[in-house]
Design an enzyme around this catalytic site. Structure first.
Site, PDB file in Angstrom:
ATOM      1  N   ASP A 156       0.827  -1.207   0.000  1.00 56.86           N
ATOM      2  CA  ASP A 156       0.000   0.000   0.000  1.00 56.86           C
ATOM      3  C   ASP A 156       0.861   1.256   0.000  1.00 56.86           C
ATOM      4  OD1 ASP A 156      -2.802   1.104   0.450  1.00 56.86           O
ATOM      5  OD2 ASP A 156      -1.712   2.032   2.102  1.00 56.86           O
ATOM      6  N   GLU A 169       1.766  -0.501  -4.968  1.00 59.45           N
ATOM      7  CA  GLU A 169       0.760   0.507  -5.318  1.00 59.45           C
ATOM      8  C   GLU A 169       1.518   1.824  -5.461  1.00 59.45           C
ATOM      9  OE1 GLU A 169      -3.078   3.070  -3.948  1.00 59.45           O
ATOM     10  OE2 GLU A 169      -1.458   2.621  -2.582  1.00 59.45           O
TER      11      GLU A 169
HETATM   12  C1  NOJ Z   1      -4.298   3.142  -0.918  1.00 60.51           C
HETATM   13  C2  NOJ Z   1      -5.473   2.248  -0.678  1.00 60.51           C
HETATM   14  O1  NOJ Z   1      -5.823   1.599  -1.866  1.00 60.51           O
HETATM   15  C3  NOJ Z   1      -6.566   3.130  -0.147  1.00 60.51           C
HETATM   16  O2  NOJ Z   1      -7.804   2.458  -0.070  1.00 60.51           O
HETATM   17  C4  NOJ Z   1      -6.145   3.671   1.198  1.00 60.51           C
HETATM   18  O3  NOJ Z   1      -7.121   4.577   1.665  1.00 60.51           O
HETATM   19  C5  NOJ Z   1      -4.797   4.405   1.110  1.00 60.51           C
HETATM   20  N1  NOJ Z   1      -3.826   3.693   0.332  1.00 60.51           N
HETATM   21  C6  NOJ Z   1      -4.217   4.624   2.499  1.00 60.51           C
HETATM   22  O4  NOJ Z   1      -3.816   3.411   3.072  1.00 60.51           O
END
Ligand code: NOJ
Ligand code: CA
Length: 588
Positions: free
Chosen positions: A234, A288
């Site tokens: 993440d 991500e």
């Molecule tokens: C990316 C995640 O996909 C999202 O849902 C989240 O709110 C943020 N990162 C913070 O962790």
């Protein structure tokens, strides 16, 4: 579902049907991730096993056969750990336990092994940038003095100004408002501030601290030891901060942003790769990473760092041939030098559903402009989403499918205000519609809510209201309809799994009009998408494998994609006009 697909001379059922699941998660295939189809389960909204209106592990276990039929290679679970769910689980209080709302660790282990027995690998979400404010480390930090070792794992700073009541700097949260919250000292007086790039319930960790590194490597091992095949990382480009905490420059140069894409990140991921590579079979790291600079993006994919990262550039583009072509080209060009496969993503739990996006005049995606209330033609959107699905599935690399995409679900933009939970909505005072609209529980069966999401006799309604219009979009309804989105996805994945031309490998553009995308994979597999307002002639000398819309004769209508297999007989010509040598596929 009204729009049908047409299966041409070469029936995809016969192509795929003979081969079973040969591409499935075989024990020996260490390169599976280079072409895998990965299905994202947003656990709260997938299937509710115990009737409390919230999805859970029991629900997923019961629906594994659905995912086998769909034909996916892996499931990525959004966070399932103990969490106050202030940000849908991206606020983790304990990485080594499952939130009781979802089930237990024992059940997660069973789920991982049951899925594996069915040929489906598991990917879990790791959230290294921040923890929940309920995490023991943060609770210990709050209970400790300024300057204490407990506070050193986070970003605690005194405020500016005489009374310390101004934030340490002007950084903004990704969820609106300031990125700092002031704490009270143990004696109750206002004290230091702490940094949170997301909500105030998600304090950022200090990645300069050795405990933070050691803990995350241990968490990776914890889940790899339980058989997970990979982790989705993440906010992977945010972990490291410039410890001087300077203001964000107006136009930061490469590597100059004080909290995004800092060069020190690479060394952290090299450490993670060493952990992954210490296992005898492939364990993958998926980042991500939202970065406009695709060269900087690709640096994370060097052979000793992450295996893949989400390609959001393609997802954010409008439904426009030159724009999508440019994205495909720049993506492939950036990945090639580092030897990593690209990923193709149309949606996830953070973005407006593609059926809704593609049904709007401006069909691009940006967090800042979600266009709730703009006229939306869902029929057009669904038609384009079908075409986009076939286009993506034919591109080189791996493919992500977010739950409900295969059902053609649209964004729910009229949820009752009291149900909205997303901190993007709450922190912006409702100015940002938030992401709840793409997280509505799946419709499985029946003609009214809960559409089989919860079992009969459930004590609670689904945590977000499902729209009545989804009655025609349930899994049950679509299973009966050979023209449904679900049928298209199943057929598409079966072909993708068995045709060696698809997945990883090169792509060759074929000459076409500017509002048509045409490319060849392998020897003679052609994907053709018509973005123009009028039908186009399909090339002679090819047999139709699959199309996202019904053809009229040999013409592919507007907003549709066709997959073709070219006949290589010497008398035939390819769409590029080249004369070809004799073919061997004999499919016509
Ligand atoms: C990316 C995640 O996909 C999202 O849902 C989240 O709110 C943020 N990162 C913070 O962790
Ligand atoms: Ca439940």
């Amino acid at each position: 579902m009204t729009d049908g697909i047409l299966v041409g001379a070469a029936s995809p059922r016969s192509i795929a049907g003979s081969a079973g699941r040969p591409g499935s998660a075989s024990e020996t295939d260490d390169q599976w991730w280079r072409r895998a189809v990965i299905y994202q389960v947003y656990i709260r909204s997938f299937a509710d096993g115990n009737g409390d209106g919230i999805g859970d592990l029991a629900g997923v276990r019961a629906r594994l056969p659905y995912l086998v039929d769909l034909g996916v290679d892996a499931i990525w679970f959004t966070p399932w750990y103990v969490s106050p769910l202030a940000d849908g689980g991206y606020d983790v209080a304990d990485y080594r336990a499952i939130d009781p709302t979802f089930g237990s660790l024992d059940e997660a282990e069973r789920l991982i092994s049951e899925a594996r027995d069915l040929g489906i690998r598991t990917i879990v979400d790791i959230v290294p940038n921040h923890v929940s404010d309920q995490h023991p480390w943060f609770q210990a930090a709050l209970a400790s003095e300024p300057g204490s070792p407990e506070r050193a794992r986070f970003w605690f700073r005194p405020g500016r100004g005489e009374a310390g009541n101004e934030m340490p700097n002007g950084w903004l949260s990704n969820f609106s408002g300031p990125a700092w919250t002031r704490t009270n000292d143990p004696d109750g007086t206002p004290g230091e501030w702490y940094l949170h790039l997301f909500s105030s319930q998600q304090p950022d960790l200090n990645w300069g601290h050795p405990d933070v590194r050691a803990e995350h490597e241990a968490v990776l091992r914890f889940w790899f030891d339980r058989g997970v095949a990979g982790v989705r990382i993440d906010s992977a480009a945010l972990l490291v901060k410039d410890s001087a905490l300077p203001e964000v420059p107006l136009q930061p140069g490469p590597g100059e942003h004080p909290n995004t894409d800092r060069d020190e990140l690479h060394e952290i991921y090299r450490g993670w790769r060493a952990v992954a590579d210490s296992y005898p079979d492939a364990r993958i790291l998926v980042g991500e990473i939202w970065l406009p600079d695709i060269e900087r993006f690709a640096k994370y994919l060097r052979p000793d760092e992450l295996h893949t990262a989400f390609n959001f550039d393609f997802m954010a583009r409008p439904w426009d041939a030159p724009s999508l072509k440019a994205s495909i080209d720049s993506t492939l060009a950036a990945h090639a030098p580092v030897g990593a496969p690209a990923t193709w993503v149309l949606s996830n739990h953070d973005v407006t559903r593609p059926v809704t996006r593609y049904g709007q005049e401006d069909s691009s995606f940006a967090f800042a402009t979600k266009r709730v209330g703009t006229p939306t033609d869902l029929e057009l959107g669904r038609r384009r989403a079908r075409a986009a699905a076939l286009l993506c599935a034919a591109l080189p690399g791996s493919l992500y499918i977010y739950q409900g995409e295969e059902l053609g679900l649209d964004e729910v933009q009229d949820l009752p205000a009291h149900q909205l939970r997303d901190p993007m909505y709450l922190r912006s005072g409702g100015e940002d519609p938030g992401r709840d609209g793409c997280r509505v529980p799946l419709p499985w069966a029946g003609t009214s809510a809960p559409f089989g999401f919860s079992p009969a006799g459930a004590t609670h309604e689904p945590w977000l209201r499902q729209p009545g219009r989804w009655a025609g979009l349930t899994v049950e309804a679509q299973q009966r309809d050979p023209g449904s989105m679900l049928d298209l996805y199943r057929t598409m994945l079966r072909i993708r799994r068995t045709d060696p031309a698809l997945g990883d490998g090169p792509l060759r553009w074929l000459p076409s009009a500017p509002d048509v995308l045409a490319f060849e994979r392998g020897d003679g597999f052609v994907c053709l998408t018509n973005f123009s307002p009028s039908p186009i002639e399909l090339p002679a000398g090819g047999s139709l494998v699959l199309a996202s819309a019904e053809l009229s004769g040999a013409r592919l209508p507007s907003d549709a994609t066709a997959w073709l297999r070219l006949d290589r007989s010497p008398t035939r010509t390819s769409p590029s006009g080249d004369r070809r040598r004799g073919g061997d596929d004999g499919m016509e």
